[in-house]
Design a protein around this motif. Sequence first.
Motif, PDB file in Angstrom:
ATOM      1  N   MET A 189      20.445  -3.724  -7.710  1.00 59.22           N
ATOM      2  CA  MET A 189      19.432  -3.031  -6.914  1.00 59.22           C
ATOM      3  C   MET A 189      20.024  -1.698  -6.474  1.00 59.22           C
ATOM      4  O   MET A 189      21.224  -1.606  -6.162  1.00 59.22           O
ATOM      5  CB  MET A 189      19.064  -3.857  -5.681  1.00 59.22           C
ATOM      6  CG  MET A 189      18.529  -5.242  -5.981  1.00 59.22           C
ATOM      7  SD  MET A 189      16.815  -5.243  -6.519  1.00 59.22           S
ATOM      8  CE  MET A 189      15.990  -5.303  -4.927  1.00 59.22           C
ATOM      9  N   LEU A 190      19.204  -0.657  -6.444  1.00 65.50           N
ATOM     10  CA  LEU A 190      19.596   0.629  -5.867  1.00 65.50           C
ATOM     11  C   LEU A 190      18.859   0.737  -4.541  1.00 65.50           C
ATOM     12  O   LEU A 190      17.626   0.804  -4.506  1.00 65.50           O
ATOM     13  CB  LEU A 190      19.210   1.780  -6.786  1.00 65.50           C
ATOM     14  CG  LEU A 190      19.706   3.155  -6.330  1.00 65.50           C
ATOM     15  CD1 LEU A 190      21.230   3.243  -6.451  1.00 65.50           C
ATOM     16  CD2 LEU A 190      19.037   4.268  -7.145  1.00 65.50           C
ATOM     17  N   THR A 191      19.612   0.737  -3.447  1.00 69.70           N
ATOM     18  CA  THR A 191      19.044   0.568  -2.111  1.00 69.70           C
ATOM     19  C   THR A 191      19.231   1.821  -1.272  1.00 69.70           C
ATOM     20  O   THR A 191      20.298   2.442  -1.292  1.00 69.70           O
ATOM     21  CB  THR A 191      19.718  -0.619  -1.397  1.00 69.70           C
ATOM     22  OG1 THR A 191      19.684  -1.762  -2.249  1.00 69.70           O
ATOM     23  CG2 THR A 191      19.024  -0.944  -0.089  1.00 69.70           C
ATOM     24  N   SER A 192      18.205   2.190  -0.518  1.00 68.78           N
ATOM     25  CA  SER A 192      18.301   3.344   0.368  1.00 68.78           C
ATOM     26  C   SER A 192      19.211   3.024   1.544  1.00 68.78           C
ATOM     27  O   SER A 192      19.220   1.907   2.065  1.00 68.78           O
ATOM     28  CB  SER A 192      16.922   3.750   0.887  1.00 68.78           C
ATOM     29  OG  SER A 192      16.379   2.735   1.712  1.00 68.78           O
ATOM     30  N   THR A 193      19.983   4.018   1.955  1.00 67.33           N
ATOM     31  CA  THR A 193      20.856   3.849   3.117  1.00 67.33           C
ATOM     32  C   THR A 193      20.191   4.347   4.393  1.00 67.33           C
ATOM     33  O   THR A 193      20.750   4.190   5.476  1.00 67.33           O
ATOM     34  CB  THR A 193      22.190   4.587   2.909  1.00 67.33           C
ATOM     35  OG1 THR A 193      21.934   5.972   2.665  1.00 67.33           O
ATOM     36  CG2 THR A 193      22.954   3.998   1.728  1.00 67.33           C
ATOM     37  N   THR A 194      19.006   4.949   4.281  1.00 67.47           N
ATOM     38  CA  THR A 194      18.256   5.346   5.468  1.00 67.47           C
ATOM     39  C   THR A 194      17.373   4.184   5.905  1.00 67.47           C
ATOM     40  O   THR A 194      17.136   3.250   5.167  1.00 67.47           O
ATOM     41  CB  THR A 194      17.380   6.567   5.185  1.00 67.47           C
ATOM     42  OG1 THR A 194      16.490   6.279   4.098  1.00 67.47           O
ATOM     43  CG2 THR A 194      18.226   7.774   4.827  1.00 67.47           C
TER      44      THR A 194
END
Length: 208
Positions: free
Chosen positions: A68-73
């Motif tokens: 998964m590519l996950t947002s850090t915001t």
Amino acid sequence: MFRTPLFFAIAASLFTATLTPSNATAEDGKWVSLFDGKTLDGWKKVGKDESHWEVKDGEMRSGGEISMLTSTTGPYKNFRYRVEMKINDGGNSGLYFRTTENPGFMDGYEAQVDSTHTDPIRTGSLYGFCHVYKQLVKPDTWFTYDVEVRDDNWRGRDMTRIKITIDGNELYEYMDFEKTYKEGHFAFQQHDPGSHVAIRKVEVMQLP
């Protein structure tokens, strides 16, 4: 595994910009970009080492094994989320929202991305909640996914209202009375080695 919460779904029509830094905070009523078009700043990979995400020609692209590519915001609760993306022929991916910081495939709501994969649940579906089996988007074709999510009240009952729109065509509004996922992050799925998703715009508008 399918979830079966009490719900009321209204099907409306199933057949029918300046980039800002990726660490920007979404403001009520304003679109904020979560992808700068050059780097993966503001995003992190969660999954196997053999999975990879890269930025090429202004696009985030996936490949390899499961991740998964996950947002850090975030986390985000009430919002509109707008993504321009495409999936390859035979590919499978997902646009996740209200997910965890380190999600697996079963964490958070998933808007399906699938034109011709062996899984018959197609793009436009809210996976496990409301499914579309008609091909609305051809493979290797750019399209815009617009998801509106907000907690609301319907006839005295609290619920989460989720509206799904493809290329400006509103498909349905789903009412999750279980309020299955309260708030969270955004993520993209790398489903398998034969899947290749590309994303060229990611924007969020925070709602009250």
